[in-house]
Design a protein around this motif. Structure first.
Motif, PDB file in Angstrom:
ATOM      1  N   ASN A 114       0.854  -1.176   0.000  1.00 36.79           N
ATOM      2  CA  ASN A 114       0.000   0.000   0.000  1.00 36.79           C
ATOM      3  C   ASN A 114       0.895   1.233   0.000  1.00 36.79           C
ATOM      4  O   ASN A 114       1.467   1.599   1.044  1.00 36.79           O
ATOM      5  CB  ASN A 114      -0.911   0.002   1.228  1.00 36.79           C
ATOM      6  N   PRO A 115       1.083   1.893  -1.163  1.00 39.49           N
ATOM      7  CA  PRO A 115       2.016   3.027  -1.232  1.00 39.49           C
ATOM      8  C   PRO A 115       1.546   4.242  -0.447  1.00 39.49           C
ATOM      9  O   PRO A 115       2.379   5.026   0.026  1.00 39.49           O
ATOM     10  CB  PRO A 115       2.078   3.328  -2.735  1.00 39.49           C
ATOM     11  N   GLU A 116       0.242   4.424  -0.291  1.00 41.30           N
ATOM     12  CA  GLU A 116      -0.250   5.576   0.454  1.00 41.30           C
ATOM     13  C   GLU A 116       0.106   5.456   1.934  1.00 41.30           C
ATOM     14  O   GLU A 116       0.512   6.423   2.581  1.00 41.30           O
ATOM     15  CB  GLU A 116      -1.756   5.717   0.269  1.00 41.30           C
ATOM     16  N   GLN A 117      -0.027   4.247   2.478  1.00 38.76           N
ATOM     17  CA  GLN A 117       0.325   4.022   3.880  1.00 38.76           C
ATOM     18  C   GLN A 117       1.797   3.666   4.052  1.00 38.76           C
ATOM     19  O   GLN A 117       2.306   3.643   5.172  1.00 38.76           O
ATOM     20  CB  GLN A 117      -0.539   2.896   4.458  1.00 38.76           C
ATOM     21  N   GLU A 118       2.480   3.387   2.931  1.00 37.41           N
ATOM     22  CA  GLU A 118       3.885   2.963   2.953  1.00 37.41           C
ATOM     23  C   GLU A 118       4.066   1.720   3.830  1.00 37.41           C
ATOM     24  O   GLU A 118       4.943   1.649   4.684  1.00 37.41           O
ATOM     25  CB  GLU A 118       4.805   4.091   3.419  1.00 37.41           C
ATOM     26  N   ILE A 119       3.190   0.737   3.592  1.00 39.12           N
ATOM     27  CA  ILE A 119       3.218  -0.510   4.364  1.00 39.12           C
ATOM     28  C   ILE A 119       3.259  -1.694   3.407  1.00 39.12           C
ATOM     29  O   ILE A 119       2.475  -1.760   2.450  1.00 39.12           O
ATOM     30  CB  ILE A 119       1.994  -0.624   5.292  1.00 39.12           C
ATOM     31  N   PHE A 120       4.160  -2.619   3.699  1.00 42.11           N
ATOM     32  CA  PHE A 120       4.209  -3.899   2.991  1.00 42.11           C
ATOM     33  C   PHE A 120       3.733  -4.972   3.966  1.00 42.11           C
ATOM     34  O   PHE A 120       4.161  -5.014   5.117  1.00 42.11           O
ATOM     35  CB  PHE A 120       5.622  -4.213   2.502  1.00 42.11           C
ATOM     36  N   THR A 121       2.862  -5.855   3.490  1.00 39.35           N
ATOM     37  CA  THR A 121       2.241  -6.871   4.340  1.00 39.35           C
ATOM     38  C   THR A 121       2.403  -8.259   3.732  1.00 39.35           C
ATOM     39  O   THR A 121       2.229  -8.441   2.527  1.00 39.35           O
ATOM     40  CB  THR A 121       0.729  -6.589   4.502  1.00 39.35           C
ATOM     41  N   LEU A 122       2.735  -9.220   4.571  1.00 38.02           N
ATOM     42  CA  LEU A 122       2.654 -10.639   4.214  1.00 38.02           C
ATOM     43  C   LEU A 122       1.521 -11.245   5.021  1.00 38.02           C
ATOM     44  O   LEU A 122       1.525 -11.183   6.258  1.00 38.02           O
ATOM     45  CB  LEU A 122       3.967 -11.364   4.519  1.00 38.02           C
ATOM     46  N   GLU A 123       0.546 -11.824   4.330  1.00 35.51           N
ATOM     47  CA  GLU A 123      -0.543 -12.550   4.983  1.00 35.51           C
ATOM     48  C   GLU A 123      -0.409 -14.032   4.663  1.00 35.51           C
ATOM     49  O   GLU A 123      -0.031 -14.391   3.542  1.00 35.51           O
ATOM     50  CB  GLU A 123      -1.908 -12.058   4.481  1.00 35.51           C
ATOM     51  N   ARG A 124      -0.709 -14.875   5.619  1.00 36.32           N
ATOM     52  CA  ARG A 124      -0.742 -16.312   5.350  1.00 36.32           C
ATOM     53  C   ARG A 124      -1.927 -16.943   6.055  1.00 36.32           C
ATOM     54  O   ARG A 124      -2.438 -16.424   7.054  1.00 36.32           O
ATOM     55  CB  ARG A 124       0.553 -17.001   5.775  1.00 36.32           C
ATOM     56  N   LYS A 125      -2.317 -18.081   5.531  1.00 36.73           N
ATOM     57  CA  LYS A 125      -3.336 -18.908   6.177  1.00 36.73           C
ATOM     58  C   LYS A 125      -2.654 -19.691   7.293  1.00 36.73           C
ATOM     59  O   LYS A 125      -1.738 -20.467   7.046  1.00 36.73           O
ATOM     60  CB  LYS A 125      -3.964 -19.851   5.153  1.00 36.73           C
ATOM     61  N   SER A 126      -3.108 -19.469   8.521  1.00 38.97           N
ATOM     62  CA  SER A 126      -2.480 -20.119   9.666  1.00 38.97           C
ATOM     63  C   SER A 126      -2.608 -21.634   9.570  1.00 38.97           C
ATOM     64  O   SER A 126      -3.687 -22.155   9.271  1.00 38.97           O
ATOM     65  CB  SER A 126      -3.122 -19.633  10.965  1.00 38.97           C
ATOM     66  N   TYR A 127      -1.512 -22.341   9.853  1.00 38.61           N
ATOM     67  CA  TYR A 127      -1.568 -23.802   9.886  1.00 38.61           C
ATOM     68  C   TYR A 127      -2.113 -24.307  11.218  1.00 38.61           C
ATOM     69  O   TYR A 127      -2.292 -25.519  11.401  1.00 38.61           O
ATOM     70  CB  TYR A 127      -0.191 -24.413   9.603  1.00 38.61           C
ATOM     71  N   VAL A 128      -2.405 -23.377  12.134  1.00 42.96           N
ATOM     72  CA  VAL A 128      -2.973 -23.764  13.430  1.00 42.96           C
ATOM     73  C   VAL A 128      -4.498 -23.802  13.362  1.00 42.96           C
ATOM     74  O   VAL A 128      -5.128 -24.797  13.726  1.00 42.96           O
ATOM     75  CB  VAL A 128      -2.519 -22.798  14.543  1.00 42.96           C
ATOM     76  N   ASP A 129      -5.118 -22.707  12.868  1.00 44.40           N
ATOM     77  CA  ASP A 129      -6.580 -22.622  12.875  1.00 44.40           C
ATOM     78  C   ASP A 129      -7.174 -22.174  11.546  1.00 44.40           C
ATOM     79  O   ASP A 129      -8.387 -21.993  11.440  1.00 44.40           O
ATOM     80  CB  ASP A 129      -7.045 -21.672  13.987  1.00 44.40           C
TER      81      ASP A 129
END
Length: 482
Positions: free
Chosen positions: A398-413
């Motif tokens: 997100n260039p406006e917020q200057e944030i890079f995010t990694l999302e993953r599907k949890s292997y726990v739940d």
């Protein structure tokens, strides 16, 4: 049969008995280093010796939990093709009966001197710790010399993971430690002969260090020079989350400063995490004949849902990262995949010049389970850009917020979880995907995200999306299996 022979025999039998079920795991990795059975954790004794790279590792061959660790061993002549060698160390002696814990290696008189922590516990769980020495002429067979450092005054028995180096004719050792006041610290020792060591005190952390209270234990310290600065890498335990920082159970990072070997002092700055992903811990470095500072890390974090990984069902757990080169750029440590990694590329690249306008797209040939993906000349405006890797994970900028995010599907739940960092501008991404892992290098290693992921087995898709306008160039290679 000696105790050492007995332990080796049992370990090899465990490998043999479980080979089929391990090999049948669809989440088994293609080009990462893994245990043949059981649990792998910290990289140990990483060294180049007589033209061969040796990477030893913490290994529990009998279960996918922790316990009395062995030193497993991989060797390579090119940092790409690795051979699983004979066991290097077993916990066979009184001073290591509860584990040959982590340590390092140095070359001396043409031989490898390996230093490691001997772990001892009594029936009540009370701990003793010894820093031990073992010597090898070929890197394969070791002659144990036993303890060379006993616990200095002022520390609890949580005193481990020695890293040794030579500087101006003197040998130094840093050890991860906990003070009697339960503060994490890095202890310094000095020697003229690698066998007799003097305690020089604390150089980072401790009861009155620059970091203040910074957790209750520092593990796996590593002090080295990089472009005129002295970098101390260590893994603190007990930090509270702070915004986007310190989101894992334990951390791994570094401080930058100047080390004075004569005074035994280290003047350093603030702590910076090395990796922003879910799974990166206990990194260790070495210097190779090309003058490169190379790094391996364990692709996991202790006490972080380890027993929920689906590979447990196939009798193995954890892996190493790919090897990386460290560079110091504008006061920040950057990590780069090694040039040798290009040898894994299988066939010609698939290339696209992509442009998205409030849409999602997949590109023919840009999919798979073991691949390298290079995204260059990135321009994003009017919204965010994201890339989804099947249903295992996705990255979002997100260039406006200057944030890079990694999302993953949890292997726990199965819920979505995320890790983030501040990023003023996204110029490029280099991504290594391998069945159940992802390693992301942003802007030539300015930031890195390393994680285990477990996508649906029949989905190899990669989807590019933009909520506004996004343009970039794609270059994708399939990667060979080791």
């Amino acid at each position: 049969m000696t105790r050492d022979q007995e332990l080796r025999s049992k370990a090899y039998e465990a490998v043999k008995e479980n080979r089929t079920i391990v090999d049948q795991d669809p989440y088994r990795l293609k080009y990462h280093l893994m245990p043949p059975v059981g649990l792998l954790n910290d990289p140990n004794g990483f060294i180049e010796h007589n033209g061969v790279y040796h990477l030893y590792y913490q290994w529990m061959p009998f279960k996918t939990g922790h316990g009395a660790k062995f030193w497993g061993h991989y060797s390579s002549e090119d940092l790409v093709n690795w051979k699983h060698e004979e066991i290097a160390l077993t916990p066979s002696e009184w001073y290591e009966k509860n584990g040959c814990y982590s340590g390092s290696a140095i070359e001396h008189d043409g031989k490898i001197y390996a230093f490691y922590t001997g772990n001892v516990k009594d029936e009540e769980g009370n701990r003793e710790t010894y820093q031990c020495l073992a010597i090898s002429g070929d890197g394969i067979e070791f002659d144990k010399k036993g303890p060379v450092v006993e616990l200095p005054d002022g520390f609890t028995p949580h005193f481990r993971d020695p890293k040794v180096w030579e500087q101006d004719g003197t040998y130094f050792m840093v050890v991860g430690a906990q003070t009697e006041n339960l503060n994490g610290s890095v202890a310094l020792l000095k020697s003229e002969d690698l066998e007799n060591w003097n305690n020089e005190g604390i150089i980072a952390g401790g009861d009155d260090g620059k970091l203040g209270y910074f957790g209750y234990m520092f593990e796996c310290p590593d002090l080295f020079s990089l472009d005129g600065k002295d970098i101390l890498v260590f893994s603190p335990q007990g930090l509270e989350p702070k915004g986007m920082e310190y989101q894992n159970v334990y951390q791994a990072g570094y401080v930058i400063g100047q080390f004075d070997g004569e005074k035994g002092e280290y003047d350093h700055g603030s702590f910076e995490e090395l990796d922003r992903g879910f799974d990166f811990y206990a990194p260790q470095t070495t210097l190779d004949h090309k003058g490169r500072r190379l790094l391996y890390a364990w692709m996991s974090v202790p006490d972080q849902d380890e027993q929920d990984h689906p590979t447990i069902d196939h009798k193995w757990l954890h892996c190493m990262t790919i090897p990386r080169e460290l560079k110091l750029v504008d006061g920040k440590v950057h990590q780069l995949p090694l040039e040798e990694q290009k040898q894994l590329r299988d066939g010609e690249a698939v290339e696209y010049s992509a442009e998205l306008q409030k849409e999602s797209r997949q590109y023919e040939g840009v999919e798979g389970k073991a691949l390298e993906l290079e995204i260059k000349d990135v321009a994003v405006s009017g919204g965010w850009l994201d890339i989804s890797f099947a249903d295992g994970c996705r990255v979002v900028y997100n260039p406006e917020q200057e944030i890079f995010t990694l999302e993953r599907k949890s292997y726990v739940d199965g819920l979505i979880e995320k890790r983030q960092c501040r990023l003023k501008e996204l110029k490029s991404m280099r991504i290594f995907l391998d069945t159940s892992s992802i390693e992301i290098f942003l802007n030539d290693g300015e930031e890195c995200f390393t994680s285990r992921i477990y996508p649906s087995l029949n989905d190899e898709s990669i989807t590019f999306s933009a909520s506004g306008h996004g343009s970039f160039n794609i270059c994708k290679w399939n990667l060979k299996s080791l």
